[in-house]
Design a protein around this motif. Structure first.
Motif, PDB file in Angstrom:
ATOM      1  N   ASP A  47       0.805  -1.220   0.000  1.00  0.00           N
ATOM      2  CA  ASP A  47       0.000   0.000   0.000  1.00  0.00           C
ATOM      3  C   ASP A  47       0.838   1.270   0.000  1.00  0.00           C
ATOM      4  O   ASP A  47       0.444   2.280  -0.598  1.00  0.00           O
ATOM      5  CB  ASP A  47      -0.938  -0.001   1.211  1.00  0.00           C
ATOM      6  CG  ASP A  47      -2.133  -0.929   1.014  1.00  0.00           C
ATOM      7  OD1 ASP A  47      -2.245  -1.532  -0.075  1.00  0.00           O
ATOM      8  OD2 ASP A  47      -2.952  -1.050   1.950  1.00  0.00           O
ATOM      9  N   ASP A  48       2.007   1.250   0.655  1.00  0.00           N
ATOM     10  CA  ASP A  48       2.805   2.476   0.680  1.00  0.00           C
ATOM     11  C   ASP A  48       3.294   2.838  -0.717  1.00  0.00           C
ATOM     12  O   ASP A  48       3.317   4.022  -1.098  1.00  0.00           O
ATOM     13  CB  ASP A  48       3.970   2.354   1.660  1.00  0.00           C
ATOM     14  CG  ASP A  48       4.922   1.207   1.344  1.00  0.00           C
ATOM     15  OD1 ASP A  48       4.494   0.232   0.699  1.00  0.00           O
ATOM     16  OD2 ASP A  48       6.095   1.289   1.758  1.00  0.00           O
ATOM     17  N   LEU A  49       3.666   1.822  -1.523  1.00  0.00           N
ATOM     18  CA  LEU A  49       4.091   2.110  -2.886  1.00  0.00           C
ATOM     19  C   LEU A  49       2.908   2.469  -3.784  1.00  0.00           C
ATOM     20  O   LEU A  49       3.050   3.294  -4.699  1.00  0.00           O
ATOM     21  CB  LEU A  49       4.850   0.922  -3.475  1.00  0.00           C
ATOM     22  CG  LEU A  49       6.237   0.649  -2.872  1.00  0.00           C
ATOM     23  CD1 LEU A  49       6.923  -0.502  -3.605  1.00  0.00           C
ATOM     24  CD2 LEU A  49       7.118   1.894  -2.906  1.00  0.00           C
ATOM     25  N   LEU A  50       1.751   1.872  -3.542  1.00  0.00           N
ATOM     26  CA  LEU A  50       0.560   2.278  -4.286  1.00  0.00           C
ATOM     27  C   LEU A  50       0.232   3.746  -4.015  1.00  0.00           C
ATOM     28  O   LEU A  50      -0.145   4.487  -4.929  1.00  0.00           O
ATOM     29  CB  LEU A  50      -0.630   1.398  -3.913  1.00  0.00           C
ATOM     30  CG  LEU A  50      -0.661  -0.013  -4.495  1.00  0.00           C
ATOM     31  CD1 LEU A  50      -1.818  -0.817  -3.897  1.00  0.00           C
ATOM     32  CD2 LEU A  50      -0.785   0.018  -6.018  1.00  0.00           C
ATOM     33  N   THR A  51       0.407   4.169  -2.766  1.00  0.00           N
ATOM     34  CA  THR A  51       0.162   5.566  -2.421  1.00  0.00           C
ATOM     35  C   THR A  51       1.144   6.488  -3.137  1.00  0.00           C
ATOM     36  O   THR A  51       0.767   7.526  -3.688  1.00  0.00           O
ATOM     37  CB  THR A  51       0.268   5.759  -0.900  1.00  0.00           C
ATOM     38  OG1 THR A  51      -0.703   4.933  -0.247  1.00  0.00           O
ATOM     39  CG2 THR A  51       0.013   7.208  -0.512  1.00  0.00           C
ATOM     40  N   GLU A  52       2.442   6.105  -3.147  1.00  0.00           N
ATOM     41  CA  GLU A  52       3.453   6.888  -3.861  1.00  0.00           C
ATOM     42  C   GLU A  52       3.149   6.945  -5.354  1.00  0.00           C
ATOM     43  O   GLU A  52       3.279   7.995  -5.996  1.00  0.00           O
ATOM     44  CB  GLU A  52       4.844   6.288  -3.641  1.00  0.00           C
ATOM     45  CG  GLU A  52       5.397   6.454  -2.235  1.00  0.00           C
ATOM     46  CD  GLU A  52       6.786   5.855  -2.100  1.00  0.00           C
ATOM     47  OE1 GLU A  52       7.500   5.749  -3.119  1.00  0.00           O
ATOM     48  OE2 GLU A  52       7.158   5.480  -0.967  1.00  0.00           O
ATOM     49  N   LEU A  53       2.761   5.810  -5.898  1.00  0.00           N
ATOM     50  CA  LEU A  53       2.438   5.740  -7.327  1.00  0.00           C
ATOM     51  C   LEU A  53       1.286   6.672  -7.655  1.00  0.00           C
ATOM     52  O   LEU A  53       1.324   7.416  -8.643  1.00  0.00           O
ATOM     53  CB  LEU A  53       2.096   4.298  -7.700  1.00  0.00           C
ATOM     54  CG  LEU A  53       2.011   3.958  -9.190  1.00  0.00           C
ATOM     55  CD1 LEU A  53       3.397   3.943  -9.818  1.00  0.00           C
ATOM     56  CD2 LEU A  53       1.335   2.599  -9.384  1.00  0.00           C
ATOM     57  N   GLY A  54       0.254   6.645  -6.826  1.00  0.00           N
ATOM     58  CA  GLY A  54      -0.894   7.513  -7.065  1.00  0.00           C
ATOM     59  C   GLY A  54      -0.531   8.987  -6.959  1.00  0.00           C
ATOM     60  O   GLY A  54      -0.974   9.804  -7.774  1.00  0.00           O
ATOM     61  N   ASP A  85     -10.699  -2.746  -6.836  1.00  0.00           N
ATOM     62  CA  ASP A  85     -11.278  -1.901  -5.790  1.00  0.00           C
ATOM     63  C   ASP A  85     -10.189  -1.361  -4.869  1.00  0.00           C
ATOM     64  O   ASP A  85     -10.183  -0.183  -4.499  1.00  0.00           O
ATOM     65  CB  ASP A  85     -12.287  -2.699  -4.949  1.00  0.00           C
ATOM     66  CG  ASP A  85     -13.641  -2.859  -5.613  1.00  0.00           C
ATOM     67  OD1 ASP A  85     -13.949  -2.087  -6.547  1.00  0.00           O
ATOM     68  OD2 ASP A  85     -14.396  -3.764  -5.194  1.00  0.00           O
ATOM     69  N   HIS A  86      -9.253  -2.240  -4.488  1.00  0.00           N
ATOM     70  CA  HIS A  86      -8.213  -1.848  -3.529  1.00  0.00           C
ATOM     71  C   HIS A  86      -7.268  -0.816  -4.133  1.00  0.00           C
ATOM     72  O   HIS A  86      -6.969   0.207  -3.500  1.00  0.00           O
ATOM     73  CB  HIS A  86      -7.430  -3.084  -3.085  1.00  0.00           C
ATOM     74  CG  HIS A  86      -6.491  -2.822  -1.956  1.00  0.00           C
ATOM     75  ND1 HIS A  86      -6.868  -2.924  -0.631  1.00  0.00           N
ATOM     76  CD2 HIS A  86      -5.175  -2.439  -1.947  1.00  0.00           C
ATOM     77  CE1 HIS A  86      -5.838  -2.628   0.150  1.00  0.00           C
ATOM     78  NE2 HIS A  86      -4.791  -2.326  -0.628  1.00  0.00           N
ATOM     79  N   VAL A  87      -6.797  -1.067  -5.343  1.00  0.00           N
ATOM     80  CA  VAL A  87      -5.890  -0.110  -5.993  1.00  0.00           C
ATOM     81  C   VAL A  87      -6.611   1.213  -6.229  1.00  0.00           C
ATOM     82  O   VAL A  87      -6.042   2.297  -6.035  1.00  0.00           O
ATOM     83  CB  VAL A  87      -5.342  -0.688  -7.310  1.00  0.00           C
ATOM     84  CG1 VAL A  87      -4.495   0.348  -8.039  1.00  0.00           C
ATOM     85  CG2 VAL A  87      -4.514  -1.941  -7.044  1.00  0.00           C
ATOM     86  N   HIS A  88      -7.856   1.141  -6.635  1.00  0.00           N
ATOM     87  CA  HIS A  88      -8.673   2.343  -6.842  1.00  0.00           C
ATOM     88  C   HIS A  88      -8.756   3.157  -5.556  1.00  0.00           C
ATOM     89  O   HIS A  88      -8.636   4.398  -5.585  1.00  0.00           O
ATOM     90  CB  HIS A  88     -10.062   1.911  -7.315  1.00  0.00           C
ATOM     91  CG  HIS A  88     -11.014   3.038  -7.588  1.00  0.00           C
ATOM     92  ND1 HIS A  88     -11.713   3.685  -6.590  1.00  0.00           N
ATOM     93  CD2 HIS A  88     -11.408   3.621  -8.760  1.00  0.00           C
ATOM     94  CE1 HIS A  88     -12.487   4.606  -7.116  1.00  0.00           C
ATOM     95  NE2 HIS A  88     -12.324   4.589  -8.442  1.00  0.00           N
ATOM     96  N   ALA A  89      -8.945   2.485  -4.420  1.00  0.00           N
ATOM     97  CA  ALA A  89      -9.095   3.185  -3.148  1.00  0.00           C
ATOM     98  C   ALA A  89      -7.767   3.754  -2.648  1.00  0.00           C
ATOM     99  O   ALA A  89      -7.726   4.863  -2.100  1.00  0.00           O
ATOM    100  CB  ALA A  89      -9.680   2.235  -2.098  1.00  0.00           C
ATOM    101  N   VAL A  90      -6.674   3.005  -2.822  1.00  0.00           N
ATOM    102  CA  VAL A  90      -5.383   3.415  -2.240  1.00  0.00           C
ATOM    103  C   VAL A  90      -4.626   4.370  -3.158  1.00  0.00           C
ATOM    104  O   VAL A  90      -4.124   5.405  -2.714  1.00  0.00           O
ATOM    105  CB  VAL A  90      -4.520   2.175  -1.931  1.00  0.00           C
ATOM    106  CG1 VAL A  90      -3.139   2.599  -1.404  1.00  0.00           C
ATOM    107  CG2 VAL A  90      -5.212   1.283  -0.904  1.00  0.00           C
ATOM    108  N   ALA A  91      -4.517   4.031  -4.441  1.00  0.00           N
ATOM    109  CA  ALA A  91      -3.757   4.859  -5.384  1.00  0.00           C
ATOM    110  C   ALA A  91      -4.614   5.933  -6.035  1.00  0.00           C
ATOM    111  O   ALA A  91      -4.103   6.961  -6.465  1.00  0.00           O
ATOM    112  CB  ALA A  91      -3.128   3.981  -6.466  1.00  0.00           C
ATOM    113  N   GLY A  92      -5.914   5.681  -6.122  1.00  0.00           N
ATOM    114  CA  GLY A  92      -6.814   6.644  -6.729  1.00  0.00           C
ATOM    115  C   GLY A  92      -7.293   6.202  -8.097  1.00  0.00           C
ATOM    116  O   GLY A  92      -6.649   5.392  -8.765  1.00  0.00           O
ATOM    117  N   PRO A  93      -8.427   6.732  -8.548  1.00  0.00           N
ATOM    118  CA  PRO A  93      -9.023   6.294  -9.813  1.00  0.00           C
ATOM    119  C   PRO A  93      -8.157   6.605 -11.032  1.00  0.00           C
ATOM    120  O   PRO A  93      -8.317   5.970 -12.083  1.00  0.00           O
ATOM    121  CB  PRO A  93     -10.352   7.059  -9.875  1.00  0.00           C
ATOM    122  CG  PRO A  93     -10.184   8.211  -8.942  1.00  0.00           C
ATOM    123  CD  PRO A  93      -9.275   7.734  -7.862  1.00  0.00           C
TER     124      PRO A  93
END
Length: 368
Positions: free
Chosen positions: A246-253, A280-288
């Motif tokens: 999730d931390d990298l998904l957040t950075e990516l977003g 759903d998870h990537v959408h919620a964490v990284a953003g649409p």
């Protein structure tokens, strides 16, 4: 290179006819009269799928004859099934078997590029090779599937920025930053950072699927163009090494990057619902704006039940509609996010054209 033509296993669906008893909890087939499925087809007619990873070029090396426009049952991807699945663009992987390095990796990648040019030229009614975001749109308007060349493996560079420029001139648009001394578990070296800068100058996108967490984090921060993860799902749901925490998904977003969730049972799970959970998870964490799709068809990997080939995308979109995804978010997932990243790469390359000379850096100078 006949010795490179190793057999690849046929792609299968999980829970397909494998000689085992049927799963009593397996999903029932979708009703073709399902109104949600019809709505999914309508959404995809307006916003087709840009598929982030296809192993088709390597799979075709093993066939003595094929016709992708008529239909080819020896592979998962052909023009009729892409049209049924509303696929508008396809990234053709140029990845190679493990163990190839140096001159052999360069030569094998050049062979893959030559094959891709040959295949698209021999199927002009269905496929069109593209280099820019504008050409992707043109191909769609002409009723063709746009073929984007890449990702290729970083080993294909043989630690040479000159070879990177040659591959770009031949059409390469995506490079995976993993499996080299300059993009390793420790992250990017000084030469690795110079590779990213030169990729930005050329308009070659960085693919970080399979890269170490340190490489993902540094490349995401360094690149002036949004990065891709062409086959990564959520590690929080399934602890596969190519999936992202999730931390990298957040950075990516935050950086406007794109996580393209693969339709493989190993990374996402055995059902359509499992794939939707990851989306759903990537959408919620990284953003649409940071979630996309990656069929990974013709890669030899088993696929979730009901998602066995390129025609099945409407069934996945129908599941997302049932979960309340809006058409706006679906349009970003299927088409808009990939177009944004491709446009960014084109713009960055044009802006750098007169401001940055081709890099002459050598790995021995920077990392020696």
């Amino acid at each position: 290179m006949a010795d490179l033509q190793d057999d690849i296993p046929a792609t299968t669906e999980v829970c397909a006819d494998d000689g085992l008893p049927d799963d009593p909890f397996a999903e029932e087939p979708y009703d073709p009269a399902d109104e949600t499925l019809q709505q999914a087809h309508s959404v995809l007619a307006r916003h087709p799928v840009a598929d982030g990873h296809s192993g088709l070029p390597w799979a075709l090396r093993h066939l003595p004859w094929y016709d992708l426009e008529l239909g080819e049952m020896a592979v998962d991807t052909d023009v009729p099934r892409m049209r049924a699945g509303r696929v508008g663009a396809l990234f053709w992987s140029l990845h190679l078997p493990e163990g190839l390095a140096g001159d052999r990796a360069v030569g094998a990648t050049l062979e893959q590029l030559e094959l891709a040019h040959s295949v698209t030229a021999s199927h002009p009614q269905g496929l069109r090779l593209v280099r820019t975001a504008g050409q992707v749109i043109d191909a769609r308007h002409c009723g063709r599937v746009a073929i984007v060349l890449g990702p290729a493996g970083a080993a294909a560079l043989d630690d040479s920025l000159g070879i990177l420029r040659i591959l770009h001139a031949l059409g390469l648009r995506v490079l995976t930053l993993a499996g080299t001394t300059w993009a390793s578990e420790a992250g990017l070296t000084r030469f690795g950072e110079e590779v990213v800068r030169e990729m930005n100058r050329l308009g070659v996108l960085a693919d970080l699927s399979g890269a170490s967490d340190a490489t993902v984090s540094r490349a995401t921060a360094l690149s002036r163009t949004p990065v891709l993860c062409t086959r990564s799902a959520a590690r929080a749901l399934r602890p596969h090494p190519a999936n992202l925490p999730d931390d990298l998904l957040t950075e990516l977003g935050a950086a406007g990057g794109l996580c393209m969730v693969p339709l493989t049972a190993e990374q996402t799970g055995p059902t359509v619902r499992d794939v939707a959970d990851h989306l759903d998870h990537v959408h919620a964490v990284a953003g649409p704006r940071s979630v996309g799709l990656s069929g990974t068809f013709d890669s030899g990997a088993p696929h979730p039940r009901g998602l066995g080939d390129a025609s099945r995308y409407p069934h996945l979109i129908a599941e997302l509609l049932r979960r309340g995804w809006s058409e706006s978010d679906l349009s970003l997932l299927t088409w808009g996010n990939v177009q944004r990243v491709l446009r960014s790469a084109d713009f960055t390359a044009r802006a750098a054209e007169h401001r940055r000379e081709p890099s002459t850096a050598r790995i021995a100078e920077l990392d020696g």
